[in-house]
Design an enzyme around this catalytic site. Structure first.
Site, PDB file in Angstrom:
ATOM      1  CD  GLU A  43      -2.714   1.308   2.676  1.00 33.75           C
ATOM      2  OE1 GLU A  43      -3.817   1.953   2.632  1.00 33.75           O
ATOM      3  OE2 GLU A  43      -2.488   0.665   3.638  1.00 33.75           O
ATOM      4  CE  LYS A 113      -7.574   1.833   3.325  1.00 32.25           C
ATOM      5  NZ  LYS A 113      -6.350   2.143   4.121  1.00 32.25           N
ATOM      6  CB  CYS A 154      -4.853  -1.167   4.188  1.00 28.99           C
ATOM      7  SG  CYS A 154      -4.181  -1.203   5.867  1.00 28.99           S
TER       8      CYS A 154
END
Length: 275
Positions: A43, A113, A154
């Site tokens: 990331e 995300k 994440c």
């Protein structure tokens, strides 16, 4: 193809975009020398994990030097590359975005995300991605010649619904480039990746930046690969490292025959749907 060589690139990210791209290039070149089929970067691999840096380093897709570099490498080595994530700018908004490249260097997947990391752990970590970033709203599954990959980033790993929908769409491998910190990492990193693999009887991968003690945000590292039985078959420590791991997708069929979770789901009583 059932056996795949996957390269986990736990690179040290610094406050210099060009140096980060060169480091990613070096790791990808090395992975190619081991005949890796699929390379995964961390990331924010081109950018320090910090709200002010997200703004400073943000790139538009059409003119992105980072995307251009990774695309060329995918084509050069004829390999699939998941370009971890970068701060992507579109008009006035910035997203935390992963790009998947095929063996011809084409973008075949793009995940923004979905769940932004807004946390306040007393005595631990405070961070609010929503101060800078905008959440994505699309599910992303990529068809590769070796199998199907479901994307997340994440904090997305904490939400089992995303994993379930990606698996319903055919994902055999769930990948979450991530940057857990020194508070959440020791507590939850391994647990979450084992849980998503076990829940869905798939391979689950997390690739993080190495710990950089000079940075304002300290990544936990510990890039990980878990099999469909929920076993950790590879976990790094905190330093920069490239690890090549071979997996066999036939393990998914074997585990699902032994414990038929997906078959035994009560879809007559409940379901997870994509809006």
């Amino acid at each position: 193809m059932s056996k795949i060589k996957i390269a986990l690139c736990q690179m040290n990210v610094v406050d210099n975009k060009q140096k980060n791209i060169l480091k990613a290039t070096s790791m990808i070149d090395e992975a190619a020398s081991y005949n890796a089929n699929f390379v995964v970067l961390p990331e924010m691999f081109n950018c320090p994990y910090s709200n002010d840096k997200f703004t400073e380093y943000a790139e538009e897709e059409k003119t992105s030097p980072t995307i251009k570099s990774i695309s060329k490498l995918a084509k050069k080595h004829e390999m699939y590359i998941l370009a971890g994530s970068i701060p992507e700018k579109e008009e006035s908004k910035i997203y935390n975005t992963s790009y998947m490249f095929d063996k011809n260097g084409r973008i075949i997947g793009k995940h923004r995300k979905m769940h932004l990391f807004d946390v306040d752990v007393k005595g631990g970590i405070y961070f609010k991605e929503s101060d800078t970033l905008t959440p994505g709203n699309k599910f992303n599954v990529c068809e590769c010649d070796f199998g199907t990959v479901g994307l997340g980033i994440c904090y997305d790993v904490r939400f089992p619904q995303l994993a379930q929908i990606n698996v319903e769409k055919g994902a055999q491998i769930l990948v979450y480039p991530g940057a857990f910190n020194m508070t959440t990492g020791p507590a939850h990193w391994e647990l979450l990746f084992r849980s998503r693999a076990l829940d869905n009887q798939v391979f689950c991968i997390g690739v993080a930046p190495a710990l950089n003690e000079n940075a304002s945000y300290h990544s936990y590292g510990h890039s990980i690969l878990v099999n469909p039985w929920g076993e950790v078959i590879c976990q790094l420590k905190q330093k920069e490292e490239l690890k090549i791991v071979e997996i066999d997708l036939n393990e998914i069929k074997k585990v699902r025959q032994e414990i038929p979770i997906l078959k035994n789901k009560r879809n007559d009583l409940y379901e997870i749907i994509e809006k």
